[in-house]
Design an enzyme around this catalytic site. Structure first.
Site, mmCIF file in Angstrom:
data_model
loop_
_atom_site.group_PDB
_atom_site.id
_atom_site.type_symbol
_atom_site.label_atom_id
_atom_site.label_comp_id
_atom_site.label_asym_id
_atom_site.label_seq_id
_atom_site.Cartn_x
_atom_site.Cartn_y
_atom_site.Cartn_z
ATOM 1 N N TYR A 68 7.007 -18.910 32.876
ATOM 2 C CA TYR A 68 7.158 -20.097 33.411
ATOM 3 C C TYR A 68 8.432 -20.535 33.406
ATOM 4 C CZ TYR A 68 1.920 -20.548 33.030
ATOM 5 O OH TYR A 68 0.646 -20.392 33.262
ATOM 6 N N ASP A 69 9.454 -19.727 32.931
ATOM 7 C CA ASP A 69 10.894 -20.159 32.798
ATOM 8 C C ASP A 69 11.573 -20.509 34.103
ATOM 9 O OD1 ASP A 69 11.359 -19.849 30.164
ATOM 10 O OD2 ASP A 69 12.236 -17.734 30.327
ATOM 11 N N PHE A 116 11.217 -15.058 31.355
ATOM 12 C CA PHE A 116 10.232 -14.655 31.847
ATOM 13 C C PHE A 116 9.126 -15.833 31.865
ATOM 14 C CE2 PHE A 116 7.894 -15.505 27.663
ATOM 15 C CZ PHE A 116 8.858 -15.683 26.794
ATOM 16 N N ARG A 168 10.499 -21.466 20.865
ATOM 17 C CA ARG A 168 10.471 -20.368 19.782
ATOM 18 C C ARG A 168 11.651 -20.590 18.779
ATOM 19 N NH1 ARG A 168 7.952 -17.692 22.942
ATOM 20 N NH2 ARG A 168 9.623 -17.704 24.567
ATOM 21 N N ASN A 182 4.920 -8.064 23.777
ATOM 22 C CA ASN A 182 5.752 -8.807 24.660
ATOM 23 C C ASN A 182 7.285 -8.481 24.424
ATOM 24 O OD1 ASN A 182 7.290 -10.628 26.178
ATOM 25 N ND2 ASN A 182 5.611 -12.099 26.402
ATOM 26 N N ASP A 190 2.124 -17.439 18.845
ATOM 27 C CA ASP A 190 1.245 -17.807 20.080
ATOM 28 C C ASP A 190 2.081 -19.004 20.770
ATOM 29 O OD1 ASP A 190 -0.769 -16.831 21.623
ATOM 30 O OD2 ASP A 190 -1.711 -18.870 21.604
ATOM 31 N N LYS A 221 19.052 -21.378 26.039
ATOM 32 C CA LYS A 221 17.634 -21.000 25.689
ATOM 33 C C LYS A 221 17.429 -20.885 24.348
ATOM 34 C CE LYS A 221 13.228 -19.399 26.894
ATOM 35 N NZ LYS A 221 12.166 -18.344 27.539
ATOM 36 N N HIS A 265 9.719 -9.152 26.009
ATOM 37 C CA HIS A 265 10.744 -10.206 26.258
ATOM 38 C C HIS A 265 10.875 -11.046 25.085
ATOM 39 C CE1 HIS A 265 11.304 -9.762 30.518
ATOM 40 N NE2 HIS A 265 10.065 -9.436 30.660
ATOM 41 N N THR A 302 3.791 -8.284 18.112
ATOM 42 C CA THR A 302 3.633 -8.745 19.615
ATOM 43 C C THR A 302 3.962 -7.244 20.734
ATOM 44 O OG1 THR A 302 4.717 -10.128 21.509
ATOM 45 C CG2 THR A 302 6.186 -8.948 19.900
HETATM 46 P P1 IMP Z 1 1.390 -15.516 24.526
HETATM 47 O O1 IMP Z 1 2.113 -16.672 23.410
HETATM 48 O O2 IMP Z 1 2.166 -14.344 24.389
HETATM 49 O O3 IMP Z 1 -0.128 -15.772 24.513
HETATM 50 O O4 IMP Z 1 2.006 -16.405 25.948
HETATM 51 C C1 IMP Z 1 1.446 -17.617 26.452
HETATM 52 C C2 IMP Z 1 1.842 -17.802 27.898
HETATM 53 O O5 IMP Z 1 3.241 -18.605 27.515
HETATM 54 C C3 IMP Z 1 2.611 -16.704 28.662
HETATM 55 O O6 IMP Z 1 2.151 -16.956 29.883
HETATM 56 C C4 IMP Z 1 4.117 -16.769 28.471
HETATM 57 O O7 IMP Z 1 4.685 -16.387 29.608
HETATM 58 C C5 IMP Z 1 4.196 -18.403 28.410
HETATM 59 N N1 IMP Z 1 5.489 -18.537 27.767
HETATM 60 C C6 IMP Z 1 5.648 -18.660 26.407
HETATM 61 N N2 IMP Z 1 6.812 -18.727 25.970
HETATM 62 C C7 IMP Z 1 7.612 -19.093 27.295
HETATM 63 C C8 IMP Z 1 8.841 -19.317 27.423
HETATM 64 O O8 IMP Z 1 9.608 -19.315 26.660
HETATM 65 N N3 IMP Z 1 9.310 -19.443 28.855
HETATM 66 C C9 IMP Z 1 8.388 -19.154 29.782
HETATM 67 N N4 IMP Z 1 6.981 -18.880 29.436
HETATM 68 C C10 IMP Z 1 6.564 -18.856 28.374
#
Ligand code: IMP
Length: 193
Positions: free
Chosen positions: A151-152, A149, A178, A9, A69, A172, A11, A7
């Site tokens: 949509y939290d 981060f 997750r 990301n 994902d 959380k 966060h 990843t």
């Molecule tokens: P990806 O898994 O990195 O492709 O992210 C998918 C989308 O879901 C991103 O816009 C993330 O911000 C959102 N997302 C995934 N997990 C969370 C979470 O725990 N909190 C808020 N948004 C999330």
């Protein structure tokens, strides 16, 4: 044992490192190992996208690797944004634009049920394994809270009145999609050794 988390990301990396902190595994994110290539996630399901990420990095580095994902599924929107969660409001992947779009689409909508889903793909000794976690909840009427981060600020997990962005990270990390999937991953890794 070293495990690469495929990843970019930061966060997510922080969350997952915390979740796996009681295990003997040393988790490294892609930036930490100097892997900066963007991975094109063009699968049509979260499971496919997770697989694409772990396979790509495994192929490049031949290391133990896992990826995830994740996305938001909203009942009143026919489970959208789903696989399109990150770029729901456009390619800029802006969290506030995304949340504003959800709130706009749910204006005057009474059914606010939603869930976060996370799918993990682990490749270890050339075999792939997958783990799925879900947290049910609802979409708030407006953004609340500053932590977390994505949509939290608009997601209220079932059994709570605060959003993920208001709840302590420790909560959380106990109940999230997750956390759920990582617990399964942990269990698997423990029996694997
Ligand atoms: P990806 O898994 O990195 O492709 O992210 C998918 C989308 O879901 C991103 O816009 C993330 O911000 C959102 N997302 C995934 N997990 C969370 C979470 O725990 N909190 C808020 N948004 C999330």
């Amino acid at each position: 044992m070293k495990l690469i988390f495929a990843t970019h990301n930061e966060h997510k990396l922080k969350e997952v490192k915390q979740l796996l902190s009681t295990t003997p595994f040393e988790i490294q994110g892609l930036s930490e190992i100097g892997y900066h290539t963007e991975i094109i996630e063009d699968g049509i399901t979260m499971a496919e996208n997770a697989s694409i990420k772990s396979r790509t990095v495994h192929k490049a580095l031949n290391a133990h690797v896992f990826s995830d994902d994740s996305g938001l599924e909203i009942e009143a929107l026919d489970m959208r944004p789903g696989v399109h969660t990150a770029r729901f409001a456009g390619p800029q992947k802006d969290a506030h634009d995304n949340m504003d779009k959800v709130l706009r689409l749910l204006q005057n909508e009474r059914n606010r049920k939603a869930r976060f889903k996370a799918v993990f793909s682990l490749i270890i000794e050339n075999k792939e394994h997958s783990f799925e976690g879900i947290v049910n909840g609802s979409i708030a009427e407006e953004k609340q809270g500053l932590d977390g981060f994505g949509y939290d600020p608009i997601f209220i997990p079932e059994g709570y009145t605060d959003t993920f962005a208001q709840l302590p990270a420790s909560v959380k990390n106990e109940i999230s999609h997750r956390a759920n999937a990582v617990r399964q991953l942990c269990k698997f890794l423990e029996t694997y050794k």
